[in-house]
Design a protein around this motif. Structure first.
Motif, PDB file in Angstrom:
ATOM      1  N   ILE A 103      -6.773   3.227  -5.877  1.00 21.95           N
ATOM      2  CA  ILE A 103      -7.911   3.143  -4.966  1.00 21.95           C
ATOM      3  C   ILE A 103      -8.255   4.538  -4.479  1.00 21.95           C
ATOM      4  N   SER A 104      -9.553   4.822  -4.406  1.00 22.88           N
ATOM      5  CA  SER A 104     -10.036   6.098  -3.874  1.00 22.88           C
ATOM      6  C   SER A 104     -11.081   5.785  -2.815  1.00 22.88           C
ATOM      7  N   ASP A 154      -3.183   4.771  -3.300  1.00 22.42           N
ATOM      8  CA  ASP A 154      -4.305   5.519  -2.740  1.00 22.42           C
ATOM      9  C   ASP A 154      -4.197   7.000  -3.116  1.00 22.42           C
ATOM     10  N   TYR A 201       0.847  -1.197   0.000  1.00 18.83           N
ATOM     11  CA  TYR A 201       0.000   0.000   0.000  1.00 18.83           C
ATOM     12  C   TYR A 201       0.875   1.236   0.000  1.00 18.83           C
ATOM     13  N   SER A 230       0.574   5.718  -0.466  1.00 19.31           N
ATOM     14  CA  SER A 230      -0.314   6.877  -0.500  1.00 19.31           C
ATOM     15  C   SER A 230       0.485   8.110  -0.930  1.00 19.31           C
ATOM     16  N   LYS A 287      -5.895   9.482  -1.757  1.00 18.24           N
ATOM     17  CA  LYS A 287      -6.513  10.338  -0.743  1.00 18.24           C
ATOM     18  C   LYS A 287      -5.683  11.574  -0.376  1.00 18.24           C
ATOM     19  N   GLY A 297     -12.916   2.954  -2.888  1.00 16.99           N
ATOM     20  CA  GLY A 297     -12.754   1.520  -2.671  1.00 16.99           C
ATOM     21  C   GLY A 297     -14.033   0.719  -2.605  1.00 16.99           C
TER      22      GLY A 297
END
Length: 286
Positions: free
Chosen positions: A31-32, A53, A8, A10, A55, A34
C-alpha cells in the motif's frame, strides 16, 4: 462495509518490505496512496491478511529529469507531477494526462506506482506508460528486473508483478522538444474513469512528414493498447484533414471495445475515432 481484519507493517527499507511480502505467502499487499486498494478492501473485493506500507521507505518519491528521460519513483503522487513545472517541457503528455486523474483528493494521495500496479484498463498512467514505451523497475525476492510496459499489463487489474515484488521506478524515454502530441479522454462526469481515451505522439522528418507515431488507447480493452493500424496510417503522411479522417477510421476499424452499463461497444468505437481526430487536429498547431 468494512475491511476484514489485517496486519499492518511499515518497513524502512525495500529489503524489509520484500521480506514481509514473502512472509505473507501470497496474502500480502503493498500500500502507498491506497486510493484503489482501500475501497476494494472496504467492499471486500480484496482481503489481504497483511498490508506493507511503503511510506517510510526513502528514495521512492523522486522525480529526476535526465538526458535519457524522466524517472519517477513509485511513490510520486499526481499532485507532485502537477506542481513540478519542469515536466511541462520534459514530458508534456504526462503532465496533461494526470490533469484527468480523478479528483483533487485522489490526486493528493494517489501514486504513480499504485496506478500501474493496480492496472485499471481505464486509468491514465498505464496508457501513458504503454504509449511512451516506459520501462519499469521491479524489486523482489529474486532481485531487480526491468520490465517493458508493453509486457507488464496482462489483463484487467493484472500485471506480471509477483506476490513478493514491488514496482519502484518508472522511466519514460527522453522527449524531443519538437515532438507533436495530444491526450484526450471522455468520461460521463469529470473525474470519473474514462469511457475511452487516447494518448498520441509523433515526430516530423525534414520533409514535415510524420515518423515514429505512437498511439495508445484506454478504456476500450482489458489493458491499455497500442493502435497499430492507426499508427501505420499516420506514419509517412503530412497531417491534414484527409489524413486525420483516415487515421480515425483506421482506429475505429481495428478496435473491439466492450459493452457495459456505461457505454455500448459502438459508442466507444466512435468515441475513439473522435478523440483521436481531435487530438491530431490539436497537434497540428503545436
Amino acid at each position: 462495509m468494512k475491511p476484514s481484519a489485517f496486519e499492518y507493517r511499515s518497513p524502512t527499507t525495500l529489503a524489509e518490505a520484500v521480506s514481509l511480502l514473502q512472509s505473507g505467502n501470497g496474502n500480502a499487499k503493498v500500500i502507498s496512496g491506497g486510493q484503489s486498494l482501500m475501497p476494494m478492501m472496504a467492499f471486500r473485493l480484496a482481503v489481504p491478511e497483511l498490508l506493507v506500507d511503503l511510506k517510510h521507505i526513502p528514495d521512492l518519491n523522486m522525480i529526476r529529469i535526465e538526458d535519457d528521460g524522466v524517472h519517477l519513483g513509485a511513490k510520486v503522487r499526481w499532485c507532485d507531477i502537477a506542481s513540478d513545472q519542469r515536466l511541462a517541457k520534459a514530458h508534456p503528455l504526462l503532465a496533461e494526462a494526470i490533469t484527468h486523474v480523478a479528483h483533487y483528493q485522489v490526486r493528493n494521495r494517489g501514486t504513480v506506482g499504485g496506478s500501474l500496479a493496480h492496472a485499471d484498463p481505464s486509468a491514465e498512467m498505464p496508457g501513458v506508460a504503454l504509449t511512451c514505451e516506459a520501462r519499469l523497475t521491479i524489486v523482489g525476492g529474486a532481485g531487480t528486473r526491468i520490465e517493458k510496459a508493453s509486457a507488464f499489463f496482462t489483463a484487467a487489474l493484472q500485471t506480471t508483478l509477483e506476490p513478493d515484488e514491488i514496482l519502484t521506478e518508472v522511466h519514460l524515454p527522453a522527449w524531443p522538444a519538437a515532438r507533436r502530441w495530444a491526450f484526450k479522454e471522455f468520461a460521463r462526469r469529470k473525474g470519473d474513469f474514462a469511457m475511452a481515451g487516447v494518448a498520441l505522439f509523433y515526430d516530423l522528418d525534414d520533409d514535415r512528414r510524420v515518423v515514429n507515431t505512437h498511439i495508445g488507447a484506454i478504456g476500450i480493452s482489458d489493458c491499455p493498447i497500442r493502435l497499430g493500424a492507426a499508427e501505420a496510417a499516420l506514419n509517412g503522411s503530412v497531417v491534414d484533414d484527409q489524413v486525420i479522417a483516415a487515421v480515425a477510421a483506421a482506429a475505429r476499424s481495428e478496435i473491439d471495445p466492450p459493452s457495459d452499463i456505461h457505454a455500448p461497444a459502438a459508442y466507444r468505437r466512435a468515441l475513439v475515432g473522435t478523440l483521436l481526430a481531435r487530438g491530431l487536429q490539436q497537434s497540428i498547431g503545436q
